[in-house]
Design a protein around this motif. Sequence first.
Motif, mmCIF file in Angstrom:
data_model
loop_
_atom_site.group_PDB
_atom_site.id
_atom_site.type_symbol
_atom_site.label_atom_id
_atom_site.label_comp_id
_atom_site.label_asym_id
_atom_site.label_seq_id
_atom_site.Cartn_x
_atom_site.Cartn_y
_atom_site.Cartn_z
ATOM 1 N N ALA A 178 0.840 -1.208 0.000
ATOM 2 C CA ALA A 178 0.000 0.000 0.000
ATOM 3 C C ALA A 178 0.865 1.244 0.000
ATOM 4 O O ALA A 178 0.631 2.193 -0.762
ATOM 5 N N SER A 179 1.899 1.248 0.863
ATOM 6 C CA SER A 179 2.776 2.424 0.937
ATOM 7 C C SER A 179 3.663 2.526 -0.301
ATOM 8 O O SER A 179 3.788 3.597 -0.906
ATOM 9 N N ALA A 180 4.271 1.392 -0.699
ATOM 10 C CA ALA A 180 5.195 1.411 -1.833
ATOM 11 C C ALA A 180 4.495 1.794 -3.131
ATOM 12 O O ALA A 180 4.999 2.600 -3.914
ATOM 13 N N THR A 181 3.314 1.203 -3.375
ATOM 14 C CA THR A 181 2.591 1.515 -4.612
ATOM 15 C C THR A 181 2.070 2.938 -4.601
ATOM 16 O O THR A 181 2.053 3.618 -5.633
ATOM 17 N N SER A 182 1.654 3.395 -3.422
ATOM 18 C CA SER A 182 1.206 4.779 -3.305
ATOM 19 C C SER A 182 2.334 5.737 -3.663
ATOM 20 O O SER A 182 2.159 6.661 -4.467
ATOM 21 N N PHE A 183 3.518 5.483 -3.092
ATOM 22 C CA PHE A 183 4.668 6.352 -3.361
ATOM 23 C C PHE A 183 5.166 6.207 -4.794
ATOM 24 O O PHE A 183 5.455 7.197 -5.462
ATOM 25 N N ALA A 212 13.095 6.122 -11.916
ATOM 26 C CA ALA A 212 14.186 5.990 -10.951
ATOM 27 C C ALA A 212 13.945 6.880 -9.736
ATOM 28 O O ALA A 212 14.184 6.477 -8.592
ATOM 29 N N VAL A 213 13.479 8.100 -9.980
ATOM 30 C CA VAL A 213 13.165 9.017 -8.874
ATOM 31 C C VAL A 213 12.032 8.434 -8.024
ATOM 32 O O VAL A 213 12.095 8.440 -6.784
ATOM 33 N N ALA A 214 11.004 7.917 -8.686
ATOM 34 C CA ALA A 214 9.884 7.312 -7.964
ATOM 35 C C ALA A 214 10.347 6.115 -7.143
ATOM 36 O O ALA A 214 9.900 5.903 -6.006
ATOM 37 N N GLY A 215 11.281 5.318 -7.692
ATOM 38 C CA GLY A 215 11.817 4.175 -6.973
ATOM 39 C C GLY A 215 12.601 4.577 -5.739
ATOM 40 O O GLY A 215 12.529 3.919 -4.693
ATOM 41 N N GLY A 271 12.544 0.887 -10.941
ATOM 42 C CA GLY A 271 11.569 1.931 -11.232
ATOM 43 C C GLY A 271 11.698 2.417 -12.666
ATOM 44 O O GLY A 271 10.701 2.585 -13.379
ATOM 45 N N GLY A 272 12.958 2.625 -13.090
ATOM 46 C CA GLY A 272 13.190 3.059 -14.464
ATOM 47 C C GLY A 272 12.765 2.013 -15.468
ATOM 48 O O GLY A 272 12.077 2.312 -16.455
#
Length: 291
Positions: A178-183, A212-215, A271-272
Amino acid sequence: MTSSSYPTPPLVSLISGGIAGGVEGFLTYPFEFAKTRIQLRSSSPRSPLPRNPYSIVLTIYRTEGLRALYKGCGALVFGSVGKDAVRFLSFDTVKNAFRDKETGTLTPARNMLAGMTAGVVASVCAVTPTERIKTALIDDARSAKRYKSTVHCIRLIVQEDGFKGLYRGLAGTTLKQASATSFRMGSYNIIKDFEEKRGVEQSTGVNFLNGAVAGTVTTLLSQPFDTVKTRSQAAEVTTTVQAIQSVLKEDGVRGFWRGTVMRLSRTVFSGGILFTTAEAVSKVITPLLAR
């Protein structure tokens, strides 16, 4: 994924997310393996935990071979296909429902909420069982070596702990997802919306950098949930509460961020890779499905 100002067809979300998840899971698995090994180990003065992810990957490769670095990979890749297919589909479905009817845009808060909802759905439908199997295989490989294969691992878990054994760590995994996908999904789309409003062309390089930034954001903010999830899904039966207690007892609060460097090394690339692949697949299949 299409332009964030227009709804994404459900089938496009499902296919692009599934393919992207499988590609990302396979390419970055050695770092996931190393991160999981570190989270399962106890630190001591005689045997301090390594901090360099490249060092531990090389050490495992030299001492145990390439196959060891991909122990449990099949479960994770299979789970990643299902997880990201469900995650992208859920996210885009919720995002489409949350859009402003006139402008077609979302507020940052709604982007994050859509990501959180997608994370919960993905955890229940795909992530928890596959993460449980992957973690059990990695943990078993460093000690008892009871599991002969992924299928054998699943069979033993069900025999010893029932079907619920595949869902051990559900609470921790759901909190993490929930937290990881939200972020991750939220921050990626917030960045993308910001760029599109300012006329930034969404190229492969831009997609990779945004991912990459999102990751990076995802890793730093959700690491405690990942550590608890890993501990609760080890080969030995451990509840979420026991996992939290063991982390606090061994390393204190900082123990919840154990494996951050290794996970960060993976999630920057993942992420990238994830979003670049999803965007590329979406661009290919959207016109085909529109015919």
